[in-house]
Design a protein around this motif. Structure first.
Motif, PDB file in Angstrom:
ATOM      1  N   PHE A   1       0.804  -1.227   0.000  1.00 49.75           N
ATOM      2  CA  PHE A   1       0.000   0.000   0.000  1.00 49.75           C
ATOM      3  C   PHE A   1       0.839   1.280   0.000  1.00 49.75           C
ATOM      4  O   PHE A   1       0.426   2.289  -0.575  1.00 49.75           O
ATOM      5  CB  PHE A   1      -0.928   0.042   1.216  1.00 49.75           C
ATOM      6  CG  PHE A   1      -1.835  -1.129   1.308  1.00 49.75           C
ATOM      7  CD1 PHE A   1      -2.891  -1.276   0.421  1.00 49.75           C
ATOM      8  CD2 PHE A   1      -1.638  -2.116   2.270  1.00 49.75           C
ATOM      9  CE1 PHE A   1      -3.733  -2.365   0.498  1.00 49.75           C
ATOM     10  CE2 PHE A   1      -2.480  -3.211   2.353  1.00 49.75           C
ATOM     11  CZ  PHE A   1      -3.522  -3.340   1.467  1.00 49.75           C
ATOM     12  N   GLY A   2       1.956   1.233   0.693  1.00 57.51           N
ATOM     13  CA  GLY A   2       2.751   2.452   0.835  1.00 57.51           C
ATOM     14  C   GLY A   2       1.876   3.593   1.339  1.00 57.51           C
ATOM     15  O   GLY A   2       1.072   3.410   2.245  1.00 57.51           O
ATOM     16  N   ARG A   3       2.036   4.734   0.727  1.00 54.81           N
ATOM     17  CA  ARG A   3       1.201   5.884   1.070  1.00 54.81           C
ATOM     18  C   ARG A   3       0.235   6.204  -0.068  1.00 54.81           C
ATOM     19  O   ARG A   3      -0.232   7.340  -0.215  1.00 54.81           O
ATOM     20  CB  ARG A   3       2.085   7.107   1.373  1.00 54.81           C
ATOM     21  CG  ARG A   3       2.899   6.972   2.659  1.00 54.81           C
ATOM     22  CD  ARG A   3       3.806   8.174   2.899  1.00 54.81           C
ATOM     23  NE  ARG A   3       3.087   9.428   2.892  1.00 54.81           N
ATOM     24  CZ  ARG A   3       2.456   9.960   3.944  1.00 54.81           C
ATOM     25  NH1 ARG A   3       2.464   9.323   5.098  1.00 54.81           N
ATOM     26  NH2 ARG A   3       1.829  11.100   3.850  1.00 54.81           N
TER      27      ARG A   3
ATOM     28  N   ARG B   1      -2.894   6.847  -2.163  1.00 51.30           N
ATOM     29  CA  ARG B   1      -4.209   7.363  -1.783  1.00 51.30           C
ATOM     30  C   ARG B   1      -5.266   6.803  -2.707  1.00 51.30           C
ATOM     31  O   ARG B   1      -5.005   6.512  -3.874  1.00 51.30           O
ATOM     32  CB  ARG B   1      -4.212   8.883  -1.847  1.00 51.30           C
ATOM     33  CG  ARG B   1      -3.508   9.541  -0.674  1.00 51.30           C
ATOM     34  CD  ARG B   1      -3.444  11.034  -0.873  1.00 51.30           C
ATOM     35  NE  ARG B   1      -3.252  11.759   0.365  1.00 51.30           N
ATOM     36  CZ  ARG B   1      -2.066  12.051   0.882  1.00 51.30           C
ATOM     37  NH1 ARG B   1      -0.974  11.644   0.285  1.00 51.30           N
ATOM     38  NH2 ARG B   1      -1.966  12.743   2.012  1.00 51.30           N
TER      39      ARG B   1
ATOM     40  N   ALA C   1     -12.031   7.122   4.400  1.00 45.56           N
ATOM     41  CA  ALA C   1     -10.756   6.501   4.057  1.00 45.56           C
ATOM     42  C   ALA C   1     -10.051   7.378   3.027  1.00 45.56           C
ATOM     43  O   ALA C   1     -10.648   7.776   2.029  1.00 45.56           O
ATOM     44  CB  ALA C   1     -10.981   5.104   3.520  1.00 45.56           C
ATOM     45  N   GLU C   2      -8.790   7.669   3.276  1.00 36.38           N
ATOM     46  CA  GLU C   2      -8.012   8.514   2.376  1.00 36.38           C
ATOM     47  C   GLU C   2      -6.876   7.718   1.736  1.00 36.38           C
ATOM     48  O   GLU C   2      -6.668   7.786   0.544  1.00 36.38           O
ATOM     49  CB  GLU C   2      -7.450   9.685   3.168  1.00 36.38           C
ATOM     50  CG  GLU C   2      -6.501  10.556   2.352  1.00 36.38           C
ATOM     51  CD  GLU C   2      -5.954  11.732   3.168  1.00 36.38           C
ATOM     52  OE1 GLU C   2      -6.340  11.885   4.334  1.00 36.38           O
ATOM     53  OE2 GLU C   2      -5.130  12.479   2.619  1.00 36.38           O
ATOM     54  N   PHE C   3      -6.198   6.935   2.573  1.00 39.99           N
ATOM     55  CA  PHE C   3      -5.111   6.117   2.072  1.00 39.99           C
ATOM     56  C   PHE C   3      -5.645   4.712   1.749  1.00 39.99           C
ATOM     57  O   PHE C   3      -6.592   4.235   2.375  1.00 39.99           O
ATOM     58  CB  PHE C   3      -3.996   6.030   3.113  1.00 39.99           C
ATOM     59  CG  PHE C   3      -3.302   7.339   3.360  1.00 39.99           C
ATOM     60  CD1 PHE C   3      -2.230   7.732   2.568  1.00 39.99           C
ATOM     61  CD2 PHE C   3      -3.723   8.186   4.374  1.00 39.99           C
ATOM     62  CE1 PHE C   3      -1.587   8.943   2.790  1.00 39.99           C
ATOM     63  CE2 PHE C   3      -3.089   9.401   4.606  1.00 39.99           C
ATOM     64  CZ  PHE C   3      -2.015   9.785   3.802  1.00 39.99           C
TER      65      PHE C   3
ATOM     66  N   VAL D   1      -4.410   1.889   2.414  1.00 38.76           N
ATOM     67  CA  VAL D   1      -4.321   0.956   3.537  1.00 38.76           C
ATOM     68  C   VAL D   1      -5.533   1.109   4.456  1.00 38.76           C
ATOM     69  O   VAL D   1      -5.997   0.139   5.062  1.00 38.76           O
ATOM     70  CB  VAL D   1      -2.990   1.144   4.307  1.00 38.76           C
ATOM     71  CG1 VAL D   1      -2.935   2.483   5.028  1.00 38.76           C
ATOM     72  CG2 VAL D   1      -2.768  -0.002   5.281  1.00 38.76           C
ATOM     73  N   GLU D   2      -6.073   2.306   4.533  1.00 36.64           N
ATOM     74  CA  GLU D   2      -7.264   2.528   5.359  1.00 36.64           C
ATOM     75  C   GLU D   2      -8.467   1.819   4.750  1.00 36.64           C
ATOM     76  O   GLU D   2      -9.257   1.163   5.447  1.00 36.64           O
ATOM     77  CB  GLU D   2      -7.551   4.021   5.480  1.00 36.64           C
ATOM     78  CG  GLU D   2      -6.449   4.804   6.189  1.00 36.64           C
ATOM     79  CD  GLU D   2      -6.714   6.305   6.201  1.00 36.64           C
ATOM     80  OE1 GLU D   2      -6.170   6.977   7.079  1.00 36.64           O
ATOM     81  OE2 GLU D   2      -7.453   6.807   5.331  1.00 36.64           O
TER      82      GLU D   2
END
Lengths: 380, 380
Positions: free
Chosen positions: A250-252, A254, A266-268, A270-271
């Motif tokens: 996922f890293g960062r 978005r 949820a923005e990222f 991973v979220e």
């Protein structure tokens, strides 16, 4: 427990294919380690392959906290999601169903067909809820022992295999039924949980029991503390993965910013992934079972009163291979190594293998040829 | 953030003693990075020591997520709990108040006296709640800059120091005000959070926003999503410590069994400790600030569009020492090292020190002579 990332095609292997589950009903009373008794119990299980005439080619697969009896094959030809260890189990695969009679049962106390807190208490005709006895890893194993001996006709167990909570059961099998078990293959597990693992479980339990829909465990079927359970699952899910694995996956990154209408959507990526994990878990898992099973994990302690693991292991007769994973920080390599060391100190036939995979605790579930080789050779 | 385990007596050091906080009121509009404007703001702060005539001996201490402006001394002679970095700050201590004018302010967006979501919006005469602008680490630093230049008369900043979220502010100070800052001392921090850190924050936020008492952030003062906030805090608290630290402190010690009346009461000491941490946090911290600050952490990213940290660091003029801690798995050594490496790649005067302490992320807060020496020498 994460599903395998892909359906593996092990070299020259086939698939278990269509499978169905069965229910074993034990109508004799069962007394738990804490002294409580229930009049009988059900275990839901699956088997693949055939038991030989001597009843000596059975391999018991023990599932992890959120796993179930469906570890290989599919339930219909339209079923796109095979059992949770389908990459490991099948004809020609490391746990070879051409050779072995493979058994996997949903644990006692579970919520996937076996008797647990959601089951009807025959004495009251109402669900047990929190009247269900406190279940231990030992209780799970004792119930499985009835299944394999009384129902399935297993005369001796070729091997018991499992990761995480399943690995605890593997160890417990070796200690409780030393004459019955030939090989133990625990993975990504521990002989007792440390304070950090207990701490994570406790936060998850508090999220559940403080959810106003928990109602002291007496919520109606299909309802219950879904918010608390999802939070518990999301948090636990992080502990099943790894820093590096999450960064790679996922890293960062978005998700579409347009979709994030408010600050706390949820923005990222991973979220979004975690939210999905939490939400889908509440559709398939019971909150009370989650509470009972995490308590069973926390209380599991093979070090015993003396604090010496090798004393507990005196009983074991089976050959044992312990497998740890470099990136597992829930049950880190050290804890897995310690199991093998204590077995060796007790003079047992034991070894330790550490597999270098970046995916954390769930590494035992993913496509990993090095692990396949270890399992295949150990079972020869 | 954990309180130091003991009030340290640094060699030959005294105590800051009785201190009081002040409120800086900025009556000029403040425009956030996202473009939103508020008509003014308040920052609550404390100072220790005296500013010299040149205004050149000031050290700004930046606090972590759950910290505040009270980093040294006591508020009354009966106050048994000194400020959160009392072991580090005082006459003769590493951050020596005999030499330096030490400033610490509660961050913009906070809940300990500075303007934040609980403050009254002068345009509506009601609390901002979620109308408070999305705050960034950069916004916090820009507000602090007003405080130190317009209120306190600082002409140049001798050093900016802080750990965790405070360390992010330290870096931001160096980038935003290169001509103003002489030394940067970020600890236990990162130039951008990785997926795992975002994931933990997201679980905490979901626990809060799904608490029925959150009411979309519009809860009355003193009330609010206490259950969700406690769960978030407990989980986060685990990430501030370490496997080894928790084992040493709690292991598998149980609290009195007699006190554990039911299965889901606290049974292990680590559970009781965490419950206390969660409970006490809800008495002193605002849930909306927790949401805003964790978002500020997650969005902090000095790598910028190019993904090259050294490009962002081109601006920095200050001498920099980055301190990481071996057992910190929230912002692990690798992430701290990378800050120093990027500074060096950008041709800056920078170093990295890794301190071997077993207490995890919170190591920067505990009694650690090796760390004191590093700080003292860096500030000479």
């Amino acid at each position: 427990m994460q599903q395998p990332e892909q359906v593996d095609t092990f070299a020259h292997s086939g698939e278990v294919g269509l499978v169905e589950w069965h229910d074993y009903e034990s109508s004799r009373p069962f007394t738990f380690q804490n002294g409580d008794t229930i009049p009988g119990f059900r275990l839901r299980y699956e088997t693949y392959g055939k038991l030989n005439a001597e009843g000596s080619n059975a391999i018991l697969v023990c599932h992890a906290l959120s796993g179930d009896h469906h570890c290989a094959g599919v339930h219909s030809i339209r079923d796109r999601k095979p059992g949770w260890w389908n990459n490991m189990i099948g004809p020609g695969k490391p746990i070879d169903t051409n050779r072995f009679f493979v058994i996997c049962s949903n644990c006692l106390g579970g919520c996937q067909g076996s008797t647990g807190p959601t089951s009807i208490n025959p004495e009251t005709n109402r669900p047990y809820h929190l009247d269900f006895p406190v279940v231990t890893i030992g209780d799970m194993v004792r119930a499985q022992h009835r299944l394999v001996t009384e129902e399935l006709g297993v005369q001796e167990m070729y091997a018991v295999v499992g990761g995480s909570m399943g690995g605890m059961q593997v160890l417990e099998w070796g200690v409780r039924y030393p004459e019955f078990v030939r090989r133990l293959l625990p993975m990504a597990t521990t002989a007792r949980q440390n304070a950090q693992a207990i701490a994570f479980n406790e936060v998850g339990r508090l999220a559940i029991v403080q959810d106003p829909n928990w109602h002291d465990g007496a919520y109606p079927p299909g309802q219950g503390p879904h918010v608390g359970l999802a939070v518990a699952r999301m948090m636990a899910h992080i502990t099943y993965l790894s820093d590096q694995g999450l960064d790679q996956k996922f890293g960062r990154e978005r998700i579409s910013r347009a979709a994030a209408r408010t600050l706390f959507d949820a923005e990222f990526q991973v979220e979004s992934y975690l939210r999905y994990q939490g939400q889908s878990f509440t559709n398939r898992f019971d909150a009370n079972t989650y509470l009972y099973f995490t308590k069973a994990l926390d209380r599991f302690d093979l070090y015993g009163e003396s604090g010496r693991l090798e004393e507990t292991f005196e009983a074991i007769r089976a050959r044992t291979l312990v497998v740890g994973f470099t990136s597992d920080w829930l049950f880190p390599p050290k804890q897995n190594r310690e199991i093998a060391l204590a077995l060796l100190r007790a003079g047992k036939n034991a070894g330790y293998a550490e597999v270098d995979l970046p995916l954390g605790h769930d590494s035992f579930l993913v496509h990993a040829p090095e692990l396949y080789d270890l399992v295949e050779r150990f079972l020869i």
